[in-house]
Design an enzyme around this catalytic site. Structure first.
Site, PDB file in Angstrom:
ATOM      1  CG  ASP A  64      30.476  39.429  70.714  1.00 55.43           C
ATOM      2  OD1 ASP A  64      30.555  40.513  70.085  1.00 55.43           O
ATOM      3  OD2 ASP A  64      31.472  38.736  70.973  1.00 55.43           O
ATOM      4  CE1 TYR A  66      30.783  48.225  72.910  1.00 55.24           C
ATOM      5  CE2 TYR A  66      29.425  48.474  74.876  1.00 55.24           C
ATOM      6  CZ  TYR A  66      29.756  48.857  73.583  1.00 55.24           C
ATOM      7  OH  TYR A  66      29.050  49.871  72.974  1.00 55.24           O
ATOM      8  CG  PHE A  77      25.009  49.410  70.737  1.00 54.19           C
ATOM      9  CD1 PHE A  77      26.097  49.524  69.892  1.00 54.19           C
ATOM     10  CD2 PHE A  77      23.876  48.730  70.278  1.00 54.19           C
ATOM     11  CE1 PHE A  77      26.080  48.985  68.608  1.00 54.19           C
ATOM     12  CE2 PHE A  77      23.848  48.184  69.000  1.00 54.19           C
ATOM     13  CZ  PHE A  77      24.949  48.309  68.162  1.00 54.19           C
ATOM     14  CG  HIS A 186      27.343  48.017  63.391  1.00 56.49           C
ATOM     15  ND1 HIS A 186      28.226  48.682  64.215  1.00 56.49           N
ATOM     16  CD2 HIS A 186      26.737  47.083  64.164  1.00 56.49           C
ATOM     17  CE1 HIS A 186      28.152  48.156  65.435  1.00 56.49           C
ATOM     18  NE2 HIS A 186      27.261  47.182  65.434  1.00 56.49           N
TER      19      HIS A 186
END
Length: 224
Positions: A64, A66, A77, A186
């Site tokens: 989701d 930031y 990202f 991740h």
């Protein structure tokens, strides 16, 4: 919410008529009217706006947006140019440096990737300020799953980069033999040392694209 206008609209159109989307739309409108929500409403569909369906060569899946002030602008990202680079992106840049020798830039603005055919899609497209995952389970996952299915059906090679277990769960929707699926832990500081570092997703992506007669991605984000 800024409506999708490009060639994503036709295949996604059935979603807009479904009951879940009507509920989601109502929920999101109310959230923006009553709380601080990220990204700005006009940026919700930026991943689709910046990377038309026919141009998609690579898909990077995030969770989701930031949730701190001024960071999110609709690409997973990525942050706006004047915002501090978040820890996961710091690690992505480190792997990019180790993999392809790219210098580590002074910003986290990844629009250059989007404009080359890298779809940077979060599975949930909105979030309450300072509350990670606060819009999970409200309907966005159904919408972005539809987008992933549309991508799976494309009759051309696409690379899917799946970082972390939530993204990797989407692999069960990807059964087109033309596509390449790259999985690793991740890039967050909690898991990057468990196999994200050294996974070389950027060179592997470019090798696959070149092998299939496609232009490789210029992954270097320039200093601003």
């Amino acid at each position: 919410m800024g409506m999708i206008q490009n060639d994503w609209l036709e295949p996604l159109k059935p979603e807009f008529g479904k009951p879940y989307y009507a509920e989601l739309f109502k929920f999101v409108q109310h959230e923006y009217a009553t709380r601080k929500i990220f990204p700005p409403a006009d940026d919700i569909f930026n991943a689709f706006h910046l990377t038309p369906l026919h141009e998609v060569k690579v898909v990077i899946l995030g969770q989701d947006p930031y949730h701190n002030d001024g960071q999110a602008h609709g690409l997973c990202f990525s942050v706006k140019p004047d915002v501090e680079i978040p820890p996961s992106l710091v690690n992505i840049y480190q792997e990019l440096h180790d993999d392809l020798g790219c210098y580590i830039p002074n910003n986290g603005y990844l629009v250059k990737w989007a404009k080359q055919g890298v779809l940077m899609l979060n599975t949930v497209l909105t979030v309450r300020a300072h509350q990670a995952n606060s819009h999970r389970g409200m309907g966005w996952e159904q919408f972005t799953d539809a987008a992933i299915r549309i991508l799976n059906e494309q009759d051309r090679p696409i690379v899917f980069i799946l970082w972390g277990s939530p993204a990797q769960k989407k692999a069960q929707m990807l059964n087109n033999p033309k596509h390449l699926i790259l999985k690793s832990p991740h890039p967050s500081p909690l898991s990057a040392y468990r196999g994200f570092f050294g996974s070389r997703p950027f060179s592997k992506t470019n090798e696959f694209l070149v092998k299939n007669g496609l232009e490789p991605i210029d992954w270097q984000i320039e200093n601003i």
